[in-house]
Design a protein around this motif. Structure first.
Motif, PDB file in Angstrom:
ATOM      1  N   ARG A  18       0.828  -1.209   0.000  1.00 10.66           N
ATOM      2  CA  ARG A  18       0.000   0.000   0.000  1.00 10.66           C
ATOM      3  C   ARG A  18       0.863   1.260   0.000  1.00 10.66           C
ATOM      4  O   ARG A  18       0.567   2.238  -0.691  1.00 10.66           O
ATOM      5  N   LEU A  19       1.967   1.226   0.755  1.00  3.04           N
ATOM      6  CA  LEU A  19       2.861   2.376   0.817  1.00  3.04           C
ATOM      7  C   LEU A  19       3.529   2.619  -0.539  1.00  3.04           C
ATOM      8  O   LEU A  19       3.602   3.765  -1.007  1.00  3.04           O
ATOM      9  N   THR A  30       4.026  11.840   4.647  1.00  2.39           N
ATOM     10  CA  THR A  30       4.619  12.096   5.963  1.00  2.39           C
ATOM     11  C   THR A  30       4.355  10.913   6.886  1.00  2.39           C
ATOM     12  O   THR A  30       3.463  10.096   6.632  1.00  2.39           O
ATOM     13  N   ASN A  31       5.131  10.849   7.958  1.00  2.00           N
ATOM     14  CA  ASN A  31       4.907   9.798   8.941  1.00  2.00           C
ATOM     15  C   ASN A  31       3.525   9.946   9.582  1.00  2.00           C
ATOM     16  O   ASN A  31       2.879   8.953   9.923  1.00  2.00           O
ATOM     17  N   LYS A  36      -2.343   8.191  10.261  1.00  6.53           N
ATOM     18  CA  LYS A  36      -3.745   8.626  10.248  1.00  6.53           C
ATOM     19  C   LYS A  36      -4.537   8.159   9.038  1.00  6.53           C
ATOM     20  O   LYS A  36      -5.714   7.836   9.156  1.00  6.53           O
ATOM     21  N   GLU A  37      -3.905   8.140   7.868  1.00  7.06           N
ATOM     22  CA  GLU A  37      -4.635   7.807   6.650  1.00  7.06           C
ATOM     23  C   GLU A  37      -4.479   6.347   6.221  1.00  7.06           C
ATOM     24  O   GLU A  37      -5.367   5.795   5.588  1.00  7.06           O
ATOM     25  N   GLY A  43       6.159   3.382  10.211  1.00  8.85           N
ATOM     26  CA  GLY A  43       6.293   3.618   8.777  1.00  8.85           C
ATOM     27  C   GLY A  43       7.732   3.718   8.321  1.00  8.85           C
ATOM     28  O   GLY A  43       8.059   3.326   7.203  1.00  8.85           O
ATOM     29  N   SER A  44       8.600   4.217   9.197  1.00  7.31           N
ATOM     30  CA  SER A  44      10.014   4.323   8.826  1.00  7.31           C
ATOM     31  C   SER A  44      10.609   2.948   8.525  1.00  7.31           C
ATOM     32  O   SER A  44      11.482   2.818   7.668  1.00  7.31           O
ATOM     33  N   GLU A  45      10.125   1.932   9.197  1.00  8.19           N
ATOM     34  CA  GLU A  45      10.607   0.568   8.934  1.00  8.19           C
ATOM     35  C   GLU A  45      10.099   0.077   7.574  1.00  8.19           C
ATOM     36  O   GLU A  45      10.828  -0.598   6.841  1.00  8.19           O
TER      37      GLU A  45
END
Length: 75
Positions: A18-19, A30-31, A36-37, A43-45
């Motif tokens: 998805r990312l 953004t992180n 939130k979305e 997320g950094s991982e």
């Protein structure tokens, strides 16, 4: 010896899948947006996993708690 990168296919419903789709659509995230979305914690991982696979992603710290990740394509 030749260096060949194997094309990695992600399940489109996985966090990394998805990312990657979001990066290719919008070019940045953004992180805070990841949490939130997209409901992606750590997320950094997920970004680190994509970088390890050969994607070029620049990390920019906006303030103490906010980072923006900019997708710059694949190697």
């Amino acid at each position: 010896m030749t260096d060949t990168k194997e094309q990695v296919r992600h399940d489109p419903t996985s966090q990394v899948g998805r990312l990657l789709k979001r990066f290719k659509r919008d070019g940045r995230i953004t992180n805070i947006q990841m949490v939130k979305e997209m409901f992606i914690l750590r997320g950094s991982e997920r970004v680190r996993e994509l970088v390890k696979e050969g994607h070029n992603i620049r990390s920019i710290q906006l303030n103490r708690t906010t980072w923006v990740y900019v997708y710059e394509g694949e190697e």
